[in-house]
Design an enzyme around this catalytic site. Structure first.
Site, PDB file in Angstrom:
ATOM      1  N   SER A   1       0.780  -1.233   0.000  1.00 18.59           N
ATOM      2  CA  SER A   1       0.000   0.000   0.000  1.00 18.59           C
ATOM      3  C   SER A   1       0.812   1.283   0.000  1.00 18.59           C
ATOM      4  O   SER A   1       0.303   2.325  -0.408  1.00 18.59           O
ATOM      5  CB  SER A   1      -0.941   0.016   1.203  1.00 18.59           C
ATOM      6  OG  SER A   1      -0.211   0.019   2.418  1.00 18.59           O
TER       7      SER A   1
ATOM      8  N   HIS B   1      -5.544  -4.253  -1.030  1.00 21.15           N
ATOM      9  CA  HIS B   1      -5.412  -3.088  -1.913  1.00 21.15           C
ATOM     10  C   HIS B   1      -5.586  -3.459  -3.377  1.00 21.15           C
ATOM     11  O   HIS B   1      -5.202  -2.688  -4.259  1.00 21.15           O
ATOM     12  CB  HIS B   1      -4.062  -2.407  -1.688  1.00 21.15           C
ATOM     13  CG  HIS B   1      -3.966  -1.732  -0.359  1.00 21.15           C
ATOM     14  ND1 HIS B   1      -4.460  -0.467  -0.110  1.00 21.15           N
ATOM     15  CD2 HIS B   1      -3.458  -2.167   0.831  1.00 21.15           C
ATOM     16  CE1 HIS B   1      -4.252  -0.147   1.144  1.00 21.15           C
ATOM     17  NE2 HIS B   1      -3.643  -1.155   1.742  1.00 21.15           N
TER      18      HIS B   1
ATOM     19  N   LYS C   1     -12.158  -0.773   1.426  1.00 22.36           N
ATOM     20  CA  LYS C   1     -11.395   0.054   0.487  1.00 22.36           C
ATOM     21  C   LYS C   1     -12.168   0.167  -0.825  1.00 22.36           C
ATOM     22  O   LYS C   1     -13.090   0.963  -0.919  1.00 22.36           O
ATOM     23  CB  LYS C   1      -9.982  -0.496   0.342  1.00 22.36           C
ATOM     24  CG  LYS C   1      -9.172  -0.366   1.646  1.00 22.36           C
ATOM     25  CD  LYS C   1      -7.763  -0.834   1.516  1.00 22.36           C
ATOM     26  CE  LYS C   1      -6.937  -0.480   2.748  1.00 22.36           C
ATOM     27  NZ  LYS C   1      -7.415  -1.073   4.007  1.00 22.36           N
TER      28      LYS C   1
END
Length: 404
Positions: A188, A216, A247
């Site tokens: 990330s 991610h 996310k």
């Protein structure tokens, strides 16, 4: 001991080093994100958010909001208990089925966060498989590190994204000992991507399980948003795929997808799952709607990729250095904690641009940065404003620029 003085001294040291974290008081605006209200002492101020992990803007998608409203109206607010004591709502069951399908696995198990899913699963697998040895990538997330540490198993750290070093370390271990290789797909902070195939090849050679953190990457890569492993046709080679709902899917929660037996094993033995109140049904319903949408729609992914490419291109034209990678994360390198914090404050105060400074211990000292996350909801005007502001502050701070 004067405890209050101790706390104050340590906090003052953080501030002096430029590593004290200040939380921006942000109120997102549905339908207009990345625009948000920043609540300052005087009055709220409109800002453009450039550092959100809501990578595709799904936190405001109409399908997600509708599903959450419907579940809230039909089920109420909370789950009412842990999963094993009255807290398993039908929306949880539907979500786990959707996640298993997403990753081509027999089953899935949801947790209250991605941190908890890593901590609980790794600590349970590594701690309860007799003699298990964990091979952990050097840049694994804190949640993975804590899970392995809590397991009290034997562990070895291999060089970041280095299958050859992994193989060398495995070669000297007891060939009969059970082994688990833990790594991420997209890291990330630097945005680099793991050589998943090569690591799986090493795992096959040494009979090791594989544990891939795709937090991610899920929603963002692959034809249905299954992550880097889906994009590269490798999901079937991974023992466990771990992801997040907080996310790209725009909601909250974490999960694992694996075999029925492995998920049931974690469900039955992981304290971080057993003793935690279940996700609210509305959250599970929203996540389910988000996953279903992104399985079918590529519009958001293509929009994000175009925005990322344009931001990189524009920054390159003005000589502002970013870490090169093949992902959606754009790290703008400052390499000084005080300047990094000052630039972040200046962008907010003078241009209404919110980019959180990333300093130690999140990244090593000397690699401080602004971590940009361009998204499909950022407009050309947003990009223009960002690039002009960064160019201005780079000149004011006399920071080096790359020569074209």
């Amino acid at each position: 001991m004067n405890f209050e003085q101790f706390f104050e001294d340590r906090l003052r040291a953080l501030k002096d080093e430029g590593n004290y974290r200040v939380f921006a008081d942000i109120e997102r605006k549905r339908g207009s994100f990345p625009v948000a209200a920043c609540h300052n002492p005087d009055a709220p101020e409109e800002v453009a958010v450039w550092c959100s992990n809501d990578y595709l803007g799904m936190g405001q998608h109409p399908k997600v909001l509708e599903a959450m409203h419907d579940a809230l109206d039909s089920c109420g607010a909370g789950a009412g208990g842990t999963r094993n004591i009255s807290g398993t709502n039908h929306h949880h069951v539907l979500l786990e089925r959707e996640l298993a399908d997403l990753h081509g696995k027999e089953a899935a198990l949801i947790f209250t966060s991605g941190y908890v899913s890593n901590w609980a699963t790794l600590s349970t697998l590594a701690g309860r498989i007799p003699g298990c040895i964990v091979m952990s990538d050097a840049l694994n997330h804190a949640s993975m590190i804590e899970g392995v540490r809590h397991s009290r198993c034997e562990k070895h750290i291999f060089k970041h994204n280095d299958p050859e070093d992994l193989a060398r370390r495995l070669a000297v271990l007891d060939p009969d000992a059970p082994k688990l290789i833990a790594f991420e797909s997209v890291y990330s902070m630097d945005g680099d991507i793991a050589p998943i195939k090569e690591i799986c090849d090493v795992a096959d050679e040494f009979g090791a399980m594989t544990y891939l953190d795709e937090v991610h990457a899920v929603g963002l890569y692959g034809p249905r948003g299954g992550g880097i492993a889906e994009r590269e046709g490798l999901m079937d080679r991974l023992t466990v795929i771990e992801g997040t709902l907080g996310k790209a899917y725009g909601v909250l929660g974490g999960y694992i997808a694996a075999s029925t037996a492995l998920c049931d094993f974690v469900r039955s033995f992981a304290s971080g799952f057993i003793f935690t109140t279940a996700l609210p049904p509305a959250v599970a319903a929203g996540a389910c709607a988000s996953i279903r949408h992104l399985k079918e729609s590529d519009v958001e992914r293509r929009g994000q990729q175009a925005c990322v490419a344009e931001v990189r291109r524009r920054l390159r034209l003005i000589g502002i250095t970013t870490l090169e990678n093949d992902s959606h994360i754009v790290p703008v390198m400052v390499k000084d904690p005080v300047k990094c914090k000052w630039i972040s404050d200046w962008l907010m105060a003078n241009h209404g641009i919110y980019v959180q400074p990333i300093n130690y211990p999140t990244v090593p000292k000397g690699t401080e940065r602004l971590r940009l996350t361009p998204s499909p909801v950022h407009s050309p005007a947003d990009i223009d404003r960002l690039v002009r502001a960064l160019s201005e502050i780079w000149s004011q701070c006399q920071l080096a620029r790359a020569v074209a």
